[in-house]
Design a protein around this motif. Structure first.
Motif, mmCIF file in Angstrom:
data_model
loop_
_atom_site.group_PDB
_atom_site.id
_atom_site.type_symbol
_atom_site.label_atom_id
_atom_site.label_comp_id
_atom_site.label_asym_id
_atom_site.label_seq_id
_atom_site.Cartn_x
_atom_site.Cartn_y
_atom_site.Cartn_z
ATOM 1 N N ALA A 29 0.844 -1.193 0.000
ATOM 2 C CA ALA A 29 0.000 0.000 0.000
ATOM 3 C C ALA A 29 0.876 1.238 0.000
ATOM 4 C CB ALA A 29 -0.919 0.004 1.223
ATOM 5 N N TYR A 30 0.543 2.197 -0.868
ATOM 6 C CA TYR A 30 1.383 3.374 -1.023
ATOM 7 C C TYR A 30 0.553 4.644 -1.230
ATOM 8 C CZ TYR A 30 5.589 0.543 -1.433
ATOM 9 O OH TYR A 30 6.629 -0.304 -1.160
ATOM 10 N N TRP A 157 12.365 -9.144 -10.415
ATOM 11 C CA TRP A 157 11.342 -10.111 -10.036
ATOM 12 C C TRP A 157 9.913 -9.666 -10.292
ATOM 13 C CZ3 TRP A 157 14.273 -10.640 -4.788
ATOM 14 C CH2 TRP A 157 15.450 -11.383 -4.999
ATOM 15 N N ILE A 158 9.661 -8.380 -10.432
ATOM 16 C CA ILE A 158 8.291 -7.900 -10.669
ATOM 17 C C ILE A 158 7.936 -8.081 -12.139
ATOM 18 C CG2 ILE A 158 6.794 -5.868 -10.721
ATOM 19 C CD1 ILE A 158 8.290 -4.809 -8.282
ATOM 20 N N VAL A 159 6.798 -8.733 -12.389
ATOM 21 C CA VAL A 159 6.349 -8.920 -13.773
ATOM 22 C C VAL A 159 5.112 -8.079 -14.091
ATOM 23 C CG1 VAL A 159 7.361 -11.202 -13.978
ATOM 24 C CG2 VAL A 159 5.025 -11.001 -13.153
ATOM 25 N N ASN A 160 4.375 -7.649 -13.067
ATOM 26 C CA ASN A 160 3.191 -6.826 -13.319
ATOM 27 C C ASN A 160 2.739 -6.172 -12.017
ATOM 28 O OD1 ASN A 160 1.055 -5.925 -15.169
ATOM 29 N ND2 ASN A 160 -0.306 -7.123 -13.860
ATOM 30 N N ILE A 161 2.156 -4.977 -12.135
ATOM 31 C CA ILE A 161 1.573 -4.280 -10.991
ATOM 32 C C ILE A 161 0.170 -3.826 -11.378
ATOM 33 C CG2 ILE A 161 1.733 -2.304 -9.433
ATOM 34 C CD1 ILE A 161 4.737 -2.367 -9.708
ATOM 35 N N THR A 162 -0.791 -4.091 -10.501
ATOM 36 C CA THR A 162 -2.188 -3.723 -10.735
ATOM 37 C C THR A 162 -2.704 -2.919 -9.550
ATOM 38 O OG1 THR A 162 -2.499 -5.828 -11.904
ATOM 39 C CG2 THR A 162 -4.485 -4.615 -11.279
ATOM 40 N N ASP A 163 -3.442 -1.867 -9.833
ATOM 41 C CA ASP A 163 -4.083 -1.079 -8.782
ATOM 42 C C ASP A 163 -5.403 -1.747 -8.422
ATOM 43 O OD1 ASP A 163 -5.366 0.814 -7.191
ATOM 44 O OD2 ASP A 163 -4.600 2.509 -8.348
ATOM 45 N N ILE A 164 -5.517 -2.229 -7.193
ATOM 46 C CA ILE A 164 -6.753 -2.898 -6.754
ATOM 47 C C ILE A 164 -7.456 -2.089 -5.660
ATOM 48 C CG2 ILE A 164 -5.983 -5.197 -7.440
ATOM 49 C CD1 ILE A 164 -5.447 -5.690 -4.390
ATOM 50 N N THR A 165 -7.194 -0.797 -5.621
ATOM 51 C CA THR A 165 -7.813 0.059 -4.606
ATOM 52 C C THR A 165 -9.333 0.015 -4.687
ATOM 53 O OG1 THR A 165 -5.895 1.533 -4.788
ATOM 54 C CG2 THR A 165 -7.838 2.391 -3.644
ATOM 55 N N GLU A 166 -9.881 0.050 -5.895
ATOM 56 C CA GLU A 166 -11.344 0.027 -6.054
ATOM 57 C C GLU A 166 -11.926 -1.302 -5.616
ATOM 58 O OE1 GLU A 166 -12.689 1.211 -9.885
ATOM 59 O OE2 GLU A 166 -11.736 3.199 -9.785
ATOM 60 N N LEU A 167 -11.212 -2.396 -5.888
ATOM 61 C CA LEU A 167 -11.675 -3.708 -5.445
ATOM 62 C C LEU A 167 -11.711 -3.766 -3.920
ATOM 63 C CD1 LEU A 167 -12.396 -6.708 -5.858
ATOM 64 C CD2 LEU A 167 -9.920 -7.183 -5.902
ATOM 65 N N ALA A 168 -10.665 -3.270 -3.281
ATOM 66 C CA ALA A 168 -10.623 -3.249 -1.814
ATOM 67 C C ALA A 168 -11.788 -2.431 -1.259
ATOM 68 C CB ALA A 168 -9.297 -2.673 -1.332
#
Length: 199
Positions: A29-30, A157-168
């Motif tokens: 979380a940022y 090591w990171i292959v993808n980043i998704t914002d899931i703030t709306e899902l939360a």
């Protein structure tokens, strides 16, 4: 992490995560600034992300919700990101890890103190949470990265980043409305992960 430590953790703790053949997912979380930068670059870059501070990754969605208060506790942690890592990278992280508490480490205290200071990865086990963020009987893992582990995390090591703030926010809204079954249906499916630690 030594084999006897790994055996103890496997016996007493459960490492659960959302994963498939290509990646395993962790959460952080940022603030808006760091989240927007990470989404734009597909990884964390400095600035605004600090490469010199310890950063904690969490495979448990609900523990991330507990820690961030569903993204509402702190404006610097109100954007929830799902970070997909390579399996090889995640297992490298675990293999480097030193347990955060001496009583679980299997080492003499002086030896453990030396190991924890030298390690770039710290492993901590905390009570897992249910959909209402109440404590469960078993513990979930969170992992602190610093120094070279942070660099490898961001650069390899990171292959993808998704914002899931709306899902939360949606899940939290359902919980607050006592629509628990609907909230549970939106949770990511977290299964026991085969740690596969080296001996």
């Amino acid at each position: 992490m030594k084999k006897n430590q790994a055996d103890e953790l496997i016996a007493e703790k459960q490492l659960r995560a959302f994963y498939n053949n290509d990646f395993i997912r962790v959460y952080q979380a940022y603030s808006d600034t760091i989240a927007d930068s990470a989404l734009a670059h597909g990884t964390f870059v400095s600035p605004p992300f600090s490469m010199t501070r310890m950063t904690w990754i969490k495979p448990s969605f609900l523990w991330m919700m507990y820690r961030s208060g569903w993204g509402k506790k702190d404006p610097n942690q109100h954007r929830i990101l799902a970070i997909d890592l390579t399996h090889d990278g995640f297992k490298q992280i675990l293999n480097q890890g030193i347990l955060s508490h001496h009583r679980y480490s299997g080492a003499e205290e002086a030896e453990w103190q030396s190991q924890i200071k030298a390690s770039d990865v710290v492993i901590q086990w905390d009570p897992e949470r249910d959909i209402r963020l109440n404590k469960l009987d078993h513990r979930t893992i969170q992992i602190g990265l610093r120094n070279q582990a942070v660099a490898d995390y961001c650069q390899k090591w990171i292959v993808n980043i998704t914002d899931i703030t709306e899902l939360a926010a949606k899940i939290h809204e359902l919980v607050e409305s006592e629509r628990i079954n609907e909230a549970l249906a939106l949770l990511p499916e977290e299964r026991v992960y085969d740690i596969g630690l080296r001996s």
